[in-house]
Design a protein around this motif. Sequence first.
Motif, short mmCIF file in Angstrom:
data_model
loop_
_atom_site.label_atom_id
_atom_site.label_comp_id
_atom_site.label_asym_id
_atom_site.label_seq_id
_atom_site.Cartn_x
_atom_site.Cartn_y
_atom_site.Cartn_z
N CYS B 40 -5.41 -1.91 2.35
CA CYS B 40 -4.63 -2.99 2.28
C CYS B 40 -3.73 -3.03 0.72
O CYS B 40 -2.76 -3.67 0.67
CB CYS B 40 -4.97 -4.21 2.88
N GLN B 41 -4.51 -2.65 -0.02
CA GLN B 41 -4.19 -2.65 -1.61
C GLN B 41 -4.07 -4.03 -2.35
O GLN B 41 -3.64 -4.26 -3.34
CB GLN B 41 -2.89 -2.07 -1.76
N LEU B 42 -4.84 -4.86 -1.55
CA LEU B 42 -4.75 -6.20 -2.11
C LEU B 42 -5.54 -6.34 -3.31
O LEU B 42 -5.18 -6.89 -4.52
CB LEU B 42 -5.17 -7.42 -1.40
N TRP B 44 -5.79 -3.90 -5.39
CA TRP B 44 -5.14 -3.26 -6.52
C TRP B 44 -4.24 -4.03 -7.13
O TRP B 44 -4.13 -4.23 -8.42
CB TRP B 44 -4.31 -2.04 -5.63
N VAL B 45 -3.67 -4.88 -6.17
CA VAL B 45 -2.46 -5.76 -6.77
C VAL B 45 -2.93 -6.88 -7.64
O VAL B 45 -2.35 -7.46 -8.71
CB VAL B 45 -1.25 -6.15 -5.59
N TYR B 46 -4.13 -7.49 -7.31
CA TYR B 46 -4.76 -8.53 -8.10
C TYR B 46 -5.63 -8.11 -9.24
O TYR B 46 -5.93 -9.07 -9.87
CB TYR B 46 -5.60 -9.56 -6.93
N CYS B 47 -6.02 -6.81 -9.36
CA CYS B 47 -6.83 -6.44 -10.33
C CYS B 47 -6.22 -6.61 -11.83
O CYS B 47 -5.08 -5.98 -11.99
CB CYS B 47 -7.31 -4.95 -10.39
N GLY B 68 -14.59 -9.66 -10.67
CA GLY B 68 -14.80 -10.08 -9.05
C GLY B 68 -13.58 -10.74 -8.19
O GLY B 68 -13.95 -10.88 -7.26
N VAL B 69 -12.55 -10.67 -8.85
CA VAL B 69 -11.43 -10.94 -8.25
C VAL B 69 -10.93 -10.30 -6.85
O VAL B 69 -10.92 -10.56 -5.86
CB VAL B 69 -10.12 -11.05 -9.08
N VAL B 72 -13.24 -11.24 -3.94
CA VAL B 72 -12.92 -12.35 -3.37
C VAL B 72 -11.67 -12.23 -2.54
O VAL B 72 -11.50 -12.75 -1.49
CB VAL B 72 -12.97 -13.69 -4.64
N GLU B 73 -10.77 -11.42 -3.03
CA GLU B 73 -9.48 -11.37 -2.24
C GLU B 73 -9.46 -10.37 -1.36
O GLU B 73 -8.72 -10.40 -0.46
CB GLU B 73 -8.33 -11.02 -3.33
#
Lengths: 312, 85
Positions: B40-42, B44-47, B68-69, B72-73
């Motif tokens: 889903c790449q979530l 990737w986007v939040y790192c 660890g973001v 969690v996401e």
Amino acid sequence: MTTSIKKLPDFEQVLSGNGACGGCPSTMALRIVGKALGPNAIMLLTPSCAVASMGMTPKLAYNWPCINVTFATAGSSASGITHALEIMKEKGRLQGELPTVFSWVGDGGTYDIGFQALSAAAERNDNMIHFCYNNEAYSNTGVQRSGATPRGSFTTTTPTGKRQPKKNMTRLMLEHNIPYVATATVAYPGDLYDKVIKAKSIPGMKYIEILAPCYLGWQFDMPETVKMSRMAVRSGAWLLWEAENGRISFNSPSSLIISGKREAEPVNEYVMRQGRFTRLFKSAAAESRIAEMQADIDCEIAFMRERAKITT
Amino acid sequence: MKSVTKAYQPISWPTKGAGGDTGSWRTHRPVVDSHICNKCQLCWVYCPEAVIERHEITIDYRYCKGCGVCAVECPTGAISMEKEE
Ligand SMILES: Cc1ncc(C[n+]2csc(CCOP(=O)(O)OP(=O)(O)O)c2C)c(N)n1
Ligand code: SF4
Ligand code: SF4
Ligand code: SF4
Ligand SMILES: [Mg+2]
């Protein structure tokens, strides 16, 4: 429609191995901003975490020409650069599309120390984007209170919790009658991306403020940066909106709160996770001080709902 | 622009690792279970560190700070944070 994550570009303007803390909301936001701005831009910074994160000479973590200016001067320095570029273009010394001039400045450098120069640049409608990544304190120097620190928050200079409400900077910028003002936060990257793409296409002064939950200053667990950002929005403590030529529209999910389709979550859940407020919970006046914080949020929601009905 | 020389100017240049090999800051390492991951790449986007490859969902441990973001996401629970030796 908000741009989906899978449609965001591949290139990175914030490079791996930078000097920011793990989980830093400033680098997280700047990464998305970079994808919207692209490489053809000039970045200005004032003393802040974002400067400390740049890394050590001769290496640099941001993939733009970067200029570190004194604390009070983001607005005036960016004005100088943007005018110089226009003159160079006029004289034929620059070809092609002019770079986007943008400032990446903390709340200290925006709300307080840089306010005058920013206000003056806005009044002149100089062509730039001013980003305020708002971590609600002077974080780089060890978390002192700023004009953006909310009521009730502990900082090293408000050891019993700040008594005053925060300054309403986004509204102040709105009332400068500039072409574009927007709010954003790290949990909603597509929304942030779209706002920067829009800002980039508009001539004149643009102001974008990004709520940046900082685990160090706010005292929550490092992996929860995004979670805290989402909770801020769901509780109404942070509203997502944009104003094009003074016309305000709200973005999801804040639009649902404003229209009454969804109730804002009570502020308790949001503040309870943050060490900067827990001293409040232990004090005798806990109930009344939390009520004050809830009232600040309710008041802002009610005000913005009505303010959006006025178009100038 | 070419006339600026690296040797005589106190100028920095965009380079990975400007803050050092930040992977050494890690106390916990994110490990992706590719059987559970739905791409889903979530993460990737939040790192914040830009160390996740968005298609293969592989992590550059040289610079990953172990915040660890991503774990969690991640909506599927595909990322676990394992204690570093
Ligand atoms: C004129 C001036 N006063 C004080 C400082 C010290 N100083 C450096 S960074 C900083 C905090 C900046 O706060 P903010 O703009 O909110 O950015 P943050 O560190 O939170 O990212 C301070 C006070 C300085 N460099 N210059
Ligand atoms: S103190 Fe907060 S804003 Fe500053 S680098 Fe660390 S996480 Fe980022
Ligand atoms: S732990 Fe943090 S730095 Fe490492 S991959 Fe996950 S989000 Fe990125
Ligand atoms: S967030 Fe989880 S499911 Fe989504 S791509 Fe990353 S590891 Fe896979
Ligand atoms: Mg700050």
